[in-house]
Scaffold this active site. Structure first.
Site, short mmCIF file in Angstrom:
data_model
loop_
_atom_site.label_atom_id
_atom_site.label_comp_id
_atom_site.label_asym_id
_atom_site.label_seq_id
_atom_site.Cartn_x
_atom_site.Cartn_y
_atom_site.Cartn_z
N ASP A 251 31.09 76.43 82.14
CA ASP A 251 32.09 75.58 82.78
C ASP A 251 31.52 74.81 83.97
O ASP A 251 30.85 75.38 84.84
CB ASP A 251 33.26 76.46 83.26
CG ASP A 251 34.35 75.66 83.95
OD1 ASP A 251 34.99 74.84 83.27
OD2 ASP A 251 34.54 75.85 85.17
N GLU A 288 29.34 72.14 80.21
CA GLU A 288 30.32 71.12 80.58
C GLU A 288 29.77 70.47 81.85
O GLU A 288 29.72 71.11 82.90
CB GLU A 288 31.70 71.71 80.86
CG GLU A 288 32.71 70.62 81.21
CD GLU A 288 33.89 71.09 82.04
OE1 GLU A 288 34.86 70.32 82.19
OE2 GLU A 288 33.84 72.21 82.59
#
Length: 583
Positions: A251, A288
């Site tokens: 993330d 990401e």
């Protein structure tokens, strides 16, 4: 590496520490490097589960283990041991799934099924197989405060939240996926810790000065950061080894501030590659990243971090604007169809260009001659792009069936690694809202107010933003599986199954070469064409019929309204699209 006991804990900030284990309290002493060990007899976790925690500096409140494998009574209670080796794995013949050529399916366990559990999700795997899914990506499952959460407020990084079934259920789920021929990607968060139940700063310098969007910075390069980095690396390896997970989605890696000689991401890539070689299966790391920088996925020997792939939001934005016409906020730069063409041919739209939303130049060009297209993971919908809208509305709410089929066609037949979001395959009408269940009233209030502030720059009305703390916000986000059985849901599900079969049968659709992609647009007619080898994708984004000259020998796919091919002229109704074979 020093062997550690089951109750040893790194706590350099503590001046005294006691172990609360079972009904007893056992003294601990500090050894080398800030590690504390029990000095009295302790239960053997191999003989059965043990509840335990730590009393820090005379405080009688028991704190959980930073490396806790279970939090059966929530993030504020004692930890429980878990023997990961007790599971009898049935995936001995599993050879893994490479990312190249694969289709990813992103889901949130709490809303994917009515039950919201891992075991219930395992019962839906045949459905995922039917739409060509190769890798199931789970939003974060680590232990969090409250009863439901997106997962990005987790604090127990090593513990599977009990609301999903806990770690044993997780192992059963991975086993079931492998038996069904699908791998598992776990979404993990290393850039911050959630606001409820984060006791790590009591033990040591896990956090450092400065904040990112979501909380205090994790200490990756300051004093005593070696043990913080080790915690993260051990967590990554835990998922891949103890739980047989096939990959990790990392993330918001742009929020990892690390000035070390070897960046944490590169160090992770090194260790995961070693584990992959040992296990004999491909293990994938997907970042990401908001940076639009190829360095993430450039091999280490070429000066990059050596990750396998990264998300590309530019593709989502270009597709979204082309279909919806929405140009607020960060969508503004993607208004011309040429933006979609550039993304498909070059990978990034912002590759050093001016970003009006960021008010700065953004991104770095991709070396399209050397980088394979599959290293970019793309979608037309995902948890962020839906859930971070004011009312969590899907594109389903504003697009017709042809337009939704075009979105699917661009994603599944385009040059990149496609990712689907739960329910999009049947045009789910249920929203995916942002929801929390903080038990602390002040956190709930701050979260609700923070959401309203985030939407200001997108021009959305704060009056319509649902309260994340309202239980109905969570309940409304649960999928309604009955929608897939009839009407629009059944029609769209058929589209996805047809496109999945086409993707598997046509080599051009998994060709990783940027050089094999060529796009053409007509801005006035709102017409888009993409050539991939011997195939051509045709899309009419406009509201009037479009004729185009194409030497097509076969129509491989057409959106629900159909197309007409007469004497080398393809007629596309408004919003329609097709994939044809070229002569």
């Amino acid at each position: 590496m020093t062997a550690r006991g089951p109750y040893d804990v790194w706590a350099p900030r503590a001046s005294s520490l006691r172990l609360s284990v079972g009904d007893d309290v056992v003294a601990m002493e500090q050894g080398d490097g800030g590690w504390w060990v029990p000095v009295g007899p302790v239960p053997d976790p191999g003989a059965g589960e043990v509840d335990y925690g730590y009393l820090i500096d005379g405080d009688e409140a028991v704190r959980p283990d930073p490396r806790s494998r279970r939090q059966p009574d929530g993030v504020h209670a004692r930890s429980r041991t878990f023997d990961a080796s007790a599971h009898s794995w049935g995936d001995g013949s599993w050879t893994g799934r490479q990312l190249a050529g694969a289709v990813i399916y992103e889901l949130h366990l709490g809303t994917f099924t009515p039950e919201g559990t891992l075991d219930a999700a395992a019962g839906r795997l045949e459905h995922l197989r039917s739409i060509g899914v190769d890798l199931v990506e789970l939003l974060p499952v680590n232990s969090f405060g409250g009863t439901h959460n997106w997962g990005y407020d987790g604090v127990g990084w090593f513990a599977v939240d009990e609301s999903y079934g806990g770690p044993a259920a997780y192992q059963r789920f991975v086993d079931a996926c492998h038996a069904a021929g699908m791998g598992v990607i776990q979404d993990v968060v290393y850039n911050h810790l959630g606001p409820s139940g984060n006791y790590l700063p009591l033990f040591g310098p896990y956090l450092t000065s400065g904040r990112n969007t979501w909380g205090d910075q994790v200490n990756l390069d300051g004093d005593d950061s070696a043990e913080v980095r080790r915690l993260i690396l051990d967590n990554a390896l835990m998922w891949l080894d103890d739980f047989h997970v096939d990959g990790l989605r990392l993330d918001a890696v742009h929020a990892l501030k690390d000035s070390s000689e070897v960046h944490l991401l590169e160090e992770m890539a090194i260790e995961v590659a070693a584990l992959s070689a040992h296990r004999g299966v491909p293990l994938t790391l997907i970042a990401e990243s908001d940076l639009n920088d190829q360095v993430m996925v450039t091999p280490r020997e070429a000066g990059g971090y050596g990750l396998d792939a990264q998300w590309s939001d530019d593709f989502h934005h270009a597709v979204h604007v082309a279909l919806t016409g929405e140009t607020d906020g960060y969508y503004a730069d993607f208004e011309p169809l040429s933006a979609l063409a550039k993304v498909c041919e070059k990978g990034f739209f912002h590759d050093g260009t001016w970003s009006s939303f960021r008010e700065a130049d953004h991104g770095v060009p991709i070396d399209t001659a050397t980088m394979p297209t599959w290293r970019l993971v793309v979608c037309s919908q995902n948890h962020d792009q839906i859930g971070n809208r004011a009312v969590g509305d899907r594109i389903t709410a504003v697009l017709d069936d042809d337009q939704l089929a075009c979105a699917a066609m661009l994603t599944l037949c385009g040059p990149f690694t496609p990712m689907l979001f739960q329910g999009e395959e049947w045009a789910a009408s249920t929203p995916f809202l942002f929801f929390t269940s903080h038990v602390e009233p002040e956190l709930g209030k701050a979260t609700a107010e923070g959401r309203i502030g985030e939407f200001a720059k997108m021009g959305w009305d704060p009056a319509v933003v649902p309260d994340p703390q309202d239980p109905t916000t969570f309940d409304q986000s649960k999928l309604d599986w009955s929608e897939a059985e009839s009407g629009r849901g059944a029609r769209m599900l058929s589209v996805y199954r047809e496109l999945a079969a086409l993707r598997r049968s046509e080599p051009a659709l998994t060709d990783p070469s940027f050089g094999a992609v060529s796009c053409r647009v007509d801005e006035d007619a709102r017409f888009f064409s993409m050539v991939r080898g011997d195939l051509q994708m045709l899309i009419n984004f406009g509201d009037t019929e479009v004729d185009t000259q194409v030497d097509a020998t076969e129509v491989l796919f057409a959106t629900p309204s159909g197309i007409d091919v007469t004497d080398g002229v393809v007629t596309l109704p408004p919003h329609a699209g097709a994939v044809v074979r070229r002569a």
